[in-house]
Design an enzyme around this catalytic site. Structure first.
Site, mmCIF file in Angstrom:
data_model
loop_
_atom_site.group_PDB
_atom_site.id
_atom_site.type_symbol
_atom_site.label_atom_id
_atom_site.label_comp_id
_atom_site.label_asym_id
_atom_site.label_seq_id
_atom_site.Cartn_x
_atom_site.Cartn_y
_atom_site.Cartn_z
ATOM 1 C CB CYS B 12 -0.948 -0.019 1.201
ATOM 2 S SG CYS B 12 -2.330 1.112 1.032
ATOM 3 C CB VAL B 15 1.974 1.821 -7.158
ATOM 4 C CG1 VAL B 15 1.150 1.019 -8.145
ATOM 5 C CG2 VAL B 15 3.052 2.617 -7.879
ATOM 6 C CB SER B 17 -2.372 4.206 -1.428
ATOM 7 O OG SER B 17 -1.416 5.021 -2.053
ATOM 8 C CB VAL B 130 8.275 -2.818 -18.991
ATOM 9 C CG1 VAL B 130 9.272 -2.119 -19.901
ATOM 10 C CG2 VAL B 130 8.810 -4.174 -18.557
ATOM 11 N N GLY B 132 5.847 1.890 -16.871
ATOM 12 C CA GLY B 132 4.648 2.419 -16.203
ATOM 13 C C GLY B 132 3.374 2.343 -17.019
ATOM 14 C CD GLU B 188 13.343 5.647 -4.854
ATOM 15 O OE1 GLU B 188 13.318 5.565 -3.610
ATOM 16 O OE2 GLU B 188 12.365 5.388 -5.579
ATOM 17 C CG ASP B 199 14.318 0.796 -12.939
ATOM 18 O OD1 ASP B 199 13.429 0.257 -12.272
ATOM 19 O OD2 ASP B 199 14.071 1.483 -13.955
ATOM 20 C CE LYS B 203 11.367 -0.047 -15.355
ATOM 21 N NZ LYS B 203 11.587 1.394 -15.075
ATOM 22 N N GLY B 308 5.431 6.743 -11.316
ATOM 23 C CA GLY B 308 4.470 7.557 -10.577
ATOM 24 C C GLY B 308 3.240 6.753 -10.221
#
Lengths: 438, 438
Positions: B12, B15, B17, B130, B132, B188, B199, B203, B308
């Site tokens: 939670c 993303v 939530s 991948v 978003g 981050e 990252d 992908k 996001g």
């Protein structure tokens, strides 16, 4: 492996013959990707007279009804409303899955066909009907199904984009460019469907239905074509930072109580000015692009070739694989995508192109010493650029930027290793690769 | 309507939530699109202490295992390898469909998870893993399944694209821009996964597996990050017509008998120079884009927001709708996309923006006569531009180009009708609309 699936092809024009050649030419691949072999059971054509390169004459038939009655998957690429509509309905009713590229049919009778597929419990797929090779139907229907699409702006007709792009680039008049497009095969002898916006309108109807989960038919779409776009308008648009594109626009209209406006959808096609900074402004020539805005996803764009035998066949073959997989697995589960066992090629073996920045001694003979190192490894140089800043001059140094032609990575990496040992090289400042060059 | 489907959410954060809020906030829409109501049965969290705006506390639980055991659809957005992997495997084994956004897990254990889903006859979807919100997994897995993908170039990490874009636009150094990106929330506190390319490598592994139907794992991907990209390299690239982007590259390597090269696949991540004319060069800020080349389809590009809460939730919700539809219909047939009945809004009611070119008499008072006509219809003018060519001057004429603000189409069309009747207007040369302006 289950039983072979019988694929019936209706139509053998530019797109149909490409689909047939692919199915016949790569049987192992289709079997590996679906779990069943796909057997081209026949191709319905209007006349058996014409020669069709690469297509065995024994596959051709003029009896489309009989072909459909005996198929697991029916692929309709004949175009037009009838007999395409009746054949698709009879295929669906007899339990076959259907793949079609027929935008005019879908825009007029989509609701009927989708309902028939639903009632029969089979699939009707039509990725190729909008924007050729660009996956847009499935993204709207599946990927964005949990979101709320608010707006679509699409360049979905290659002929008109080719014409408007030429008018913009060369300042020429519509009639002139149309004639040229006809000569090059980008426009039909009768260009009405394209230049008057009807083709784009059919696509707008399909996109709106998908995006807004509401039936939108061809008649619901407001249409204006590009015949009246003048060189003066193109020029004025340019001066003010715009470019003219024929847009298919699909919009969700929010309720507006103050204005007494009920919610709804708008689908329309007309030539419009868009800012040159907009992503759609960069869509050149006969390319297509669809710009989608959704509440959660934000702005998305899908870009690619919207027409032509090969691109359209890509979308159709994707649909064929998709419905075949569902028939094999009953839709539950998914055929494992990792069925192949290709080896992983180590970077060392990959041809790449290097861009090396060197800090060297600024004296005669350095360039030949450096280029010798490349030559010794068999790496050919595309360009060398030497610069000397004031500070570098004072310190007796120079910067050398070398771009290579494509060579195997290990040779390039080896070259850089050798350069490090060279006494005239003070430092290797950067080693980067070049990608995406023509 | 069939029985409700129980959806269990694991995690939670940002993303999770957002997914929960959407499921709770638009229940009728999800029911209409899937044919079953989607019931959020619970949300597994590590600790119950934290406040979560918009999320009923009664839904939260720390017992993820119990939640999974009682779900039809499990949505994993907790991240990390364990316990995510075990929970997904147990969900699949108990017959639940799984939706995940966990790229690290897929890149390391994708083959195992896909096999488990296949064996259990259920779906495992991971569109959000991948790029978003950008639909790329489904297009590769389905739409291009009948084609042969040869190459993928992807900008699939927003943080590094933001940094490189800033370095390119402002000439600043990596450390400086990283600090700024951290302040803005684009990077981050520990930026390692992003700036060192891990990252993007995860992908690349997922994209390669999908595109080439062969298992490619994280360890198979060659990785270089962007820490060493200097302002000098950025500047040199620019001078030579390139821009530096961190690319995820997935390539099918053809056999080359002469060079003793066996066929295979290459997956790699590194900062590379790409020509400024390339479609990927225009991808700015934190946006993502994936450029795909296939034998039949040619070049395709998919563009949008790669990260996001809202964009990622869009992809996850699409996967949830997709697996829910399959559970309702057993995968045969398809839920009719045209379930709604929104009215078609006629063009007259739509707010548009006009760009009108007039041939007017070149005398004083003309402009005020013309603008009065707009004012009488309540249409406000954004800009007016008057030009007089030599020929026009000789003939006592001038050209007036007027852009309006947004107004209802009927008012704009009415204004143009009124202008026709004005004695100082010789001709209305063009009426076009402006679209896509901010």
């Amino acid at each position: 492996m289950t039983q072979p699936l019988r694929v019936a092809l209706l139509g053998c024009g530019v797109v149909g013959s490409e689909v047939a050649r692919q199915l016949l030419g790569r049987p192992e691949e289709f079997a590996a990707r679906t779990g069943a072999s796909l057997e081209l059971s026949g191709i319905a054509v209007r006349s058996l007279d014409r020669e069709r390169p690469g297509i065995p004459a024994g596959l051709l038939t003029t009896d489309a009804r009989a072909l459909v009655a005996d198929a697991d998957i029916v692929v309709e690429v004949m175009g037009g409303i009838e007999p395409a509509r009746s054949l698709i309905l009879s295929a669906l009713e007899s339990g076959a899955s259907v793949v079609t590229a027929n935008k005019a049919l879908l825009a007029q009778h989509g609701t009927e066909l989708i309902k028939a597929a639903h009632d029969a419990g089979v699939r009707l797929e039509y990725e190729a009907a909008v924007a050729g090779a660009i996956p847009i139907v499935r993204p709207l229907d599946d990927s964005l199904a949990g979101d709320r699409v608010t707006r679509i702006l699409g360049i979905v007709n290659g002929t008109t984009n080719f014409i408007l792009d030429k008018m913009d680039a060369e300042g020429s008049a519509f009639d002139e460019v149309l004639a040229e497009a006809q000569e090059l095969g980008y426009a039909e002898a009768d260009p009405t469907a394209d230049v008057d916006g009807h083709d784009a309108a059919a696509k707008a109807a399909i996109l709106s239905s998908l995006a807004f989960h509401t039936p939108v038919q061809l008649d619901d779409v407001h249409v204006e074509g590009i015949r009246d776009v003048s060189p003066q308008s193109v020029e004025l648009a340019r001066e003010q930072g715009y470019v003219i594109k024929l847009l298919a626009i699909c919009e969700r209209v929010a309720a507006d109580d103050a204005a007494g406006m009920e919610p709804g959808v708008s689908a329309r096609v007309y030539p419009a000015l868009i800012p040159r900074g907009h992503a759609l402004a960069a869509v050149r020539g006969a390319y297509n692009a669809v710009f989608v805005q959704a509440e959660q996803a934000g702005s998305l764009m899908f870009y690619g070739q919207g027409a032509g035998g090969a691109p359209t066949s890509s979308a159709i073959l994707g649909d064929i694989v998709s419905v075949a997989r569902r028939r094999v697995l009953g839709g539950r589960g998914k055929y494992s995508p990792a069925t192949g066992r290709l080896r992983i090629v180590p970077l060392d073996e990959i041809p790449t192109q290097y861009h090396v920045t060197l800090d060297v001694a600024d004296k005669s003979g350095v360039l030949s010493r450096v280029t010798e190192v490349f030559a010794a490894r068999g790496v050919s140089i595309e360009s060398v650029r030497q610069t000397v800043s004031e500070q570098e001059a004072a310190e007796g140094r120079a910067t050398l930027v070398i771009s290579t032609h494509r060579s195997v990575e290990s040779a390039l990496a080896g070259t850089v290793g050798d350069l490090k040992d060279l006494d005239v090289v003070n430092d290797i400042r950067a080693t980067l690769r070049i990608e995406g060059a023509a």
